[in-house]
Enzyme design. Structure first.
Site, PDB file in Angstrom:
ATOM      1  N   LYS A   1      10.074   3.336  -0.700  1.00 50.35           N
ATOM      2  CA  LYS A   1      10.240   1.900  -0.482  1.00 50.35           C
ATOM      3  C   LYS A   1       9.459   1.535   0.772  1.00 50.35           C
ATOM      4  CE  LYS A   1      14.141  -0.140  -1.362  1.00 50.35           C
ATOM      5  NZ  LYS A   1      15.544  -0.648  -1.307  1.00 50.35           N
TER       6      LYS A   1
ATOM      7  N   ILE B   1       5.757   0.974  -8.612  1.00 54.66           N
ATOM      8  CA  ILE B   1       6.649   0.862  -9.774  1.00 54.66           C
ATOM      9  C   ILE B   1       7.610  -0.312  -9.652  1.00 54.66           C
ATOM     10  CG2 ILE B   1       6.535   3.302 -10.351  1.00 54.66           C
ATOM     11  CD1 ILE B   1       9.158   3.713  -8.862  1.00 54.66           C
ATOM     12  N   GLY B   2       7.603  -0.985  -8.520  1.00 54.86           N
ATOM     13  CA  GLY B   2       8.490  -2.132  -8.347  1.00 54.86           C
ATOM     14  C   GLY B   2       8.054  -2.962  -7.166  1.00 54.86           C
TER      15      GLY B   2
ATOM     16  N   ASP C   1      27.158  -5.418  -4.778  1.00 54.37           N
ATOM     17  CA  ASP C   1      26.097  -5.894  -5.677  1.00 54.37           C
ATOM     18  C   ASP C   1      25.911  -4.908  -6.818  1.00 54.37           C
ATOM     19  OD1 ASP C   1      24.206  -7.707  -6.570  1.00 54.37           O
ATOM     20  OD2 ASP C   1      22.574  -6.854  -5.377  1.00 54.37           O
TER      21      ASP C   1
ATOM     22  N   ALA D   1       9.762  -6.025   0.040  1.00 53.66           N
ATOM     23  CA  ALA D   1       9.394  -4.609  -0.018  1.00 53.66           C
ATOM     24  C   ALA D   1       8.825  -4.273  -1.382  1.00 53.66           C
ATOM     25  CB  ALA D   1      10.605  -3.725   0.289  1.00 53.66           C
ATOM     26  N   GLU D   2       8.081  -3.168  -1.426  1.00 50.81           N
ATOM     27  CA  GLU D   2       7.523  -2.644  -2.657  1.00 50.81           C
ATOM     28  C   GLU D   2       7.974  -1.198  -2.818  1.00 50.81           C
ATOM     29  OE1 GLU D   2       3.306  -4.906  -3.188  1.00 50.81           O
ATOM     30  OE2 GLU D   2       3.398  -3.358  -1.640  1.00 50.81           O
TER      31      GLU D   2
END
EC number: 2.7.11.1
Length: 749
Positions: A518, A497-498, A615, A503-504
């Site tokens: 993650k 999904i990302g 952030d 990282a994925e």
């Protein structure tokens, strides 16, 4: 301009001189000059009477042609050949045309050629053709007048006027009921279309060097004031859409029964290189049509045709960079090049004759550009020119830049070891540069590594030593697997999904519940720094428990991959929701989202040690199926013990659009930097737009950090909410409210 070289042999000069005497004896001077696209003075041709008869002129003309054939046959000198062909052949073609048209008119002698310029400077000549027609059908009067003995000479533009006749004498009562008011002749339509036009003879010979550039049409008549607007449609030799004119109307009070003359209308679709179906030196037609059912009477139509040179276009030059010391072939890529022209390239003041390759390509050879003692790089503008008669040139296109490297091209080295020395110097220089580059690379890597390893130390308030640091700040990736370890057999990884640079993120299941996973890989030393940040994120999140903080579930070691299991948020990021127009957000929901963020940040700032997110932005705020917002992505977060009287001296981090000005300036900052970021998120919620949209990053850093730039709050936002936003992004961090106060104010709205 072509300048005769002093080194041409004497026999070739004699041929040129004989040729000059021959032309002077004709008693005839013919030249034409193209001066660019000029509406008033585009093309000019002239002829002067001569005491000799037309038959003698024809004989001289034939002799001139024979002389050209001899020069072509000899062809011993390229320069001489070019001069003769470029200078004579166009003139003889136009001379033949003028002799045919003026065979009953005497000519007088005029000598204007200059021997030093080799007859390459042409004299401007001005004439005029004006023809008219008085018939509703296509008239041949224009053709007759242009070929008649008394016809005027040719001018830069061709003008003709036509009076419309043959229409109904009485139109609809609401218009054209008194035609005698404005003109004797007219055409009137009622409910049907009409067409009327003219045949005219174009006087310009088809040399291919000049074309129709513009056609201006003026209509005169009486027009109905009742909508719809009438439309006149003009055709040139059957070319559709040559011109569409919407007739302007006057009110009855301003002009009850009057003659109206339009402002001149230019045909919009005339190509820079003329109309495709236009016939030069022959008959052409223009037709005027009225297709609307509105009533209109046209009494007179005037057309003005302007001629100009064929305009080729240069799009690029190859090569366009250095070094260039002369002798290279430069290719010009463009459009509409034509072979009958003489293309020239000017490198500064030095002229190089161009070579026609095809309609889209031409080339020139770069001449030697540097003097023998030159040691300074020189810049040269390359101008592409078209010379029609060899002497008068006009600039057609863009000026190009070619850089010529500093060198001494004309001095030959005397030392036999010259090239060897050059090779040694270049080789040593390259080796030194490589050594310096490698050294800089390792120094930068070492500094970055040390900075990241000691990042927690730099993140501490001034005056805090290592003994006071929280144990959480000492975490590295080697302890990551000790933080809530999860067995790999319990995890099922499903859809991605990302994806980030290191990282994925996947969806998956763990012990029967849907989770976000993650996944990071340790591939080289550089990834170790990233994994240290990942370990810090996991360490911080493992200690946090709040409804508005994304829940950390555990870690899993699956070499070479490292998995972090987190709470799954099905609606994704707040940024995605705000930029999805299909999702409706009313004020209660927007207020609830803002309150969720404020509560989560208040929890972080009340922790001991305090957590500064650093952030905070809509991308790092995740939303569940109930539109509850939770804070995530703590990779840049830091923790330190409370010293409220001190400011931190931390490395600037975050995303510029959401970052506080003191951070952008690299000044010490506190947790109030998160309050500034929260203000930008509030602005995102009420506007659903990107902050500082379209501005480059460096401009945002300067404008926010130095010039106090802020986004504009829409006027429809309520006053209390606007006041909260502006206070949260105050320039002075001390003026910004705490998240505890922000929560109270949001709950009171």
């Amino acid at each position: 301009m072509i300048i005769i070289n002093k080194y041409i042999r004497m026999n070739k000069i004699a041929i040129l001189f004989s040729f000059f005497i021959l032309i002077c004896c004709t008693g005839y001077s013919i030249s034409y000059k193209i001066n660019g696209i000029n509406e008033n003075k585009v093309l000019s041709l002239s002829s002067s009477p001569s005491p000799s008869s037309s038959s003698s002129s024809s004989q001289i003309l034939e002799k001139g042609k024979e002389e050209i054939k001899k020069i072509k046959k000899t062809n011993k000198n390229k320069l001489l050949y070019n001069v003769a062909i470029v200078d004579l052949e166009p003139k003889l073609e136009i001379e033949q045309e003028l002799l045919t048209r003026n065979n009953k008119k005497k000519m007088e002698m005029k000598e204007e050629m200059d021997i030093a310029m080799m007859m390459m400077k042409a004299a401007d000549r001005t004439d005029q053709v004006s023809t008219s027609s008085s018939s509703s059908s296509f008239s041949e009067e224009n053709k007759k007048s242009s070929s008649d003995d008394s016809a005027p000479a040719i001018q830069s533009n061709l003008t003709f006027s036509g009076y419309m006749t043959g229409g109904e004498q009485v139109c609809d009562p609401k218009s054209c009921n008194s035609p005698s008011v404005f003109t004797q002749n007219y055409l009137c339509n009622t409910s049907s279309a009409w067409a009327n036009g003219y045949v005219f003879h174009d006087p310009v010979p088809p040399t291919g060097l000049f074309v129709v550039h513009k056609i201006v049409v003026t209509f005169t008549g009486m027009f109905n004031v009742i909508p719809p607007t009438s439309m006149v449609f003009s055709l040139v030799n059957g070319e559709e859409n040559a011109g569409i004119f919407f007739i302007s109307k006057s009110s009855p009070s301003q002009c009850p029964n009057c003659q109206i003359s339009f402002s001149p209308r230019t045909l919009p679709d005339v190509d820079p290189n003329g109309l495709a179906s236009y016939r030069y030196g022959s008959n052409n037609s223009i037709i005027f049509n009225l297709f609307e059912t509105d009533v209109a009477c046209i009494g007179k139509v005037t057309a003005n045709i302007f001629y100009g040179p064929v305009a080729f276009k240069v799009n690029s030059v190859v090569p366009n960079t250095a070094p260039s010391t002369g002798g290279e072939t430069v290719y010009f890529i463009g459009e509409q090049f034509y072979q009958s022209s003489q293309i020239q390239c000017k490198f500064g003041t030095v002229i190089s004759t161009g070579t026609y390759i095809n309609s889209t390509c031409a080339s020139c050879v770069v001449p030697p550009m540097l003097q023998s003692n030159s040691t300074t790089p020189s810049d040269y503008n390359v101008t592409i020119q078209l010379s029609e008669d060899g002497g008068s040139s006009f600039c057609l296109n863009t000026t190009f830049f070619i850089y010529t490297a500093a060198s001494i091209p004309f001095v030959k080295p005397t030392s036999p070891n010259y090239q060897k020395i050059i090779y040694i110097v270049v080789g040593v220089g390259i080796a030194v540069l490589l050594i310096i580059a490698v050294g800089i690379y390792f120094i930068i890597r070492l500094r970055i590594k040390n900075k990241r390893l000691n990042g927690s130390k730099h993140a501490l308030p001034i005056g805090i030593n290592d003994d006071e640091r929280s144990p959480l700040l000492k975490t590295d990736y080697k302890t990551l697997f000790e933080i809530k370890p999860i067995d790999i057999s319990e995890i099922v990884v499903q859809n991605r999904i990302g994806r980030g640079s290191c990282a994925e993120v996947f969806t998956g299941t763990w012990r029967g519940i849907i989770v976000a996973i993650k996944k990071a890989k340790l591939l080289n030393e550089d990834d170790e720094d990233f994994l240290n940040e990942l370990a810090q994120e996991a360490t911080i999140m493992s200690q946090l428990r709040h409804p508005n903080i994304c829940q950390f579930l555990g870690t899993c070691n699956n070499p070479p991959e490292i998995l972090i299991v987190m709470e799954y948020m099905p609606l994704g990021s707040l940024y995605r929701i705000l930029h999805d127009p299909s999702i409706s957000l009313d004020w209660p929901r927007m207020k609830s989202m803002a309150l969720d963020i404020a509560k989560g940040m208040n929890y972080l700032h009340c922790c001991d040690p305090i957590v500064i997110h650093r952030d905070l932005k809509s991308h790092n705020l995740l939303v569940d199926e109930h539109y509850r917002v939770k804070i995530s992505d703590f990779g840049l977060s830091t923790r330190f013990k409370k010293h409220l009287d001190k400011k931190t001296a931390m490395t600037p981090v975050g995303t510029p659009c959401w970052t506080a000005p003191e951070v952008l300036r690299n000044d010490p900052y506190t947790e109030k930097a998160d309050v500034f970021s929260f203000a930008i998120v509030l602005w995102e919620i009420v506007t659903r737009e990107d902050p500082y949209q379209g501005m480059p990053t460096f401009q945002i850093v300067i404008s926010v950090g130095q010039h106090k730039l802020r986004p504009i709050v829409p006027p429809q936002v309520s006053a209390p909410f606007t006041r909260l936003i502006t206070e949260c992004w105050s320039e002075d961090p001390q003026q910004r409210p705490s998240f505890q106060e922000i929560v109270k104010r949001l709950e009171a709205m």
